[in-house]
Design an enzyme around this catalytic site. Structure first.
Site, PDB file in Angstrom:
ATOM      1  N   HIS A 165      -8.182  35.245 120.303  1.00  0.00           N
ATOM      2  CA  HIS A 165      -9.140  34.222 120.751  1.00  0.00           C
ATOM      3  C   HIS A 165      -9.852  34.522 122.070  1.00  0.00           C
ATOM      4  O   HIS A 165     -11.062  34.314 122.165  1.00  0.00           O
ATOM      5  CB  HIS A 165      -8.433  32.857 120.852  1.00  0.00           C
ATOM      6  CG  HIS A 165      -8.256  32.181 119.542  1.00  0.00           C
ATOM      7  ND1 HIS A 165      -8.886  31.004 119.197  1.00  0.00           N
ATOM      8  CD2 HIS A 165      -7.524  32.524 118.465  1.00  0.00           C
ATOM      9  CE1 HIS A 165      -8.544  30.657 117.973  1.00  0.00           C
ATOM     10  NE2 HIS A 165      -7.715  31.565 117.506  1.00  0.00           N
ATOM     11  N   ASP A 179     -13.264  27.421 123.620  1.00  0.00           N
ATOM     12  CA  ASP A 179     -12.669  27.647 122.310  1.00  0.00           C
ATOM     13  C   ASP A 179     -12.564  26.295 121.609  1.00  0.00           C
ATOM     14  O   ASP A 179     -12.164  25.295 122.211  1.00  0.00           O
ATOM     15  CB  ASP A 179     -11.275  28.273 122.484  1.00  0.00           C
ATOM     16  CG  ASP A 179     -10.708  28.806 121.183  1.00  0.00           C
ATOM     17  OD1 ASP A 179     -10.478  27.985 120.260  1.00  0.00           O
ATOM     18  OD2 ASP A 179     -10.496  30.022 121.063  1.00  0.00           O
TER      19      ASP A 179
END
Length: 451
Positions: free
Chosen positions: A20, A119
């Site tokens: 990520h 995110d």
């Protein structure tokens, strides 16, 4: 331009696990290059920053600064080895760890945040952005199908019932737009069971995303048209900005020159990402299949705890194989000598394989990887899953035969070629991803004018 003269302050919050943090940092770098008059701050845990930042070359940007946030682990904490433990401690520390650090940075620099780019997992950012009166842009690091499945969590639960996926493994999700190829057995554990902190985080994310100013995907229009159309009806703005080219990596082990000494489409490239390595019996089965088929291989292998297990294989096959700890994957997959990619089926790897025109043999482990494998095998027909879901010698030999030789492999290359053309059109000068990225720059820079 000095920091004081720059307008706007885009604050990026990373989810510090797995693959990520890196795509978010790459996106920040693209935006910083496109909007040199805007400041960018990248917030991540110290441990993750130590892994991500050394390869990022932030010195080339005078408008990006990286900051550490607390990871939620008490001082001197001894981890049990359960990978979810770190995630759950981090989740429990949010959003206070980000809020505190942002207040400190604003106090130090005098720069108020003008946009939150985070995110998508960090759903609390929508409330933080609302408090600050600024936009929230959510970055989804996976493909369209998984995000759509999360948006349908309640529908899936009502259709499959409690533990329904365990009882109806082969049931397909034909009640969801564009997702009829997905089986109940493909669904990640955290989507089906909402009793853990990480599962709740993803469920809360699905409720928050419709409030985002925009949701950004490292994907491209046309890869899943029915899913994309449905998502557009649920979210304010979907921006496919991929495939995003990562900054070029250094080929420190000479992988590309080694590949150049081999025939076209003859090499098996093997990599399972940064998070895990297959268990010992599967590693041995994979090695035995490669040796039996006498297929040259390039293996990105970074798990020192399991290296001894394969040492004899590596030594016996050193005339046809190459083992490295890190490989410039994008450039390797674009090399004409690579004939198959043996992968965990993470989204970045799938997109890079499409851009390289290389069919896949998929051994997924968790999260969206099973969903990606199903798309690769049964929707796009650009690869195969391993028989029974795990590596066996015979199953791997069969998969190598299918992909590396014969009509099916040829058909896969034709299919992947069409997807690659679609992706190339998207990132061309007037392509959809190019225009979407310009829209994202507009969102980021126009928010800076509200100060």
């Amino acid at each position: 331009m000095s920091t004081e003269q720059k307008k706007g302050h885009v604050v990026a919050f990373a989810f510090p696990f797995g693959s990520h943090p890196t795509p978010l940092l790459h996106l920040v770098q693209r935006l910083a290059a496109a909007a040199p008059g805007v400041n960018f701050s990248y917030f991540n845990t110290a441990e993750s920053n130590q892994k991500v930042l050394p390869t990022a070359d932030l010195k080339s940007y005078d408008n990006i600064k990286a900051y550490d946030v607390e990871d939620g682990a008490p001082k001197g904490y001894v981890f049990s080895g359960n990978p979810l433990e770190r995630i759950e401690l981090f989740v429990k520390s949010t959003p206070d760890n980000f809020r505190r650090r942002l207040e400190e940075v604003v106090g130090e620099t005098g720069l108020k945040a003008s946009c939150l780019l985070t995110d998508a997992f960090l759903w609390f950012s929508v409330d933080m952005a609302a408090e600050l009166g600024i936009p929230w842009v959510a970055f989804w690091t996976a493909g369209p199908a998984p995000i759509s499945l999360h948006m349908y969590t309640d529908v899936i639960h009502s259709r499959l019932g409690q533990n329904g996926a365990a009882q109806n493994q082969d049931q397909t999700l034909d009640f969801l737009p564009g997702l009829s190829a997905i089986h109940a057995s493909d669904l990640p554990h955290e989507l089906l069971h909402l009793d853990q902190p990480f599962s709740r985080l993803l469920y809360d994310m699905s409720l928050a995303l419709p409030r985002a100013t925009a949701v950004v995907l490292n994907s491209f229009a046309g890869i899943d048209p029915d899913v994309e159309t449905d998502l557009k009806s649920k979210l304010k703005k979907i921006l496919n900005v991929g495939p995003s080219p990562p900054p070029p990596g250094i080929d420190q082990d000479g992988c590309l020159s080694w590949l150049s000494s081999h025939a076209a489409a003859s090499i098996a490239y093997i990599s399972f990402g940064t998070m895990l390595t297959p268990p010992p019996p599967e590693l041995l089965a994979l090695a035995e299949a490669l040796e039996e088929k006498q297929i040259p291989y390039l293996w990105s292998f970074r798990d020192d705890s399991k290296r001894q297990l394969l040492q004899r294989f590596f030594e016996k096959t050193e005339s046809v194989g190459k083992v490295v700890e890190w490989a410039p994957q994008t450039r390797i997959l674009a090399h004409p000598s690579v004939g198959v990619f043996v992968t965990h089926c993470g989204w970045n790897s799938v997109v890079e394989s499409i851009m390289g025109g290389v069919p896949m043999i998929c051994r997924p482990f968790f999260g969206d990887q099973m969903i990606n494998r199903r798309r690769v095998q049964d929707v796009w027909w650009i690869g195969v899953g391993v028989e029974g879901g795990v590596f066996t010698k015979s199953g791997m030999m069969t998969a190598l035969d299918v992909v590396m030789s014969g009509g099916e492999g040829k058909k896969m290359r034709e299919n992947i070629g069409r997807l690659r053309e679609c992706a190339s059109r998207a990132v061309a000068e007037n392509g959809s991803s190019t225009e979407n990225f310009e829209s994202l720059v507009d969102i980021v820079t126009s928010s800076s004018h509200q100060e």
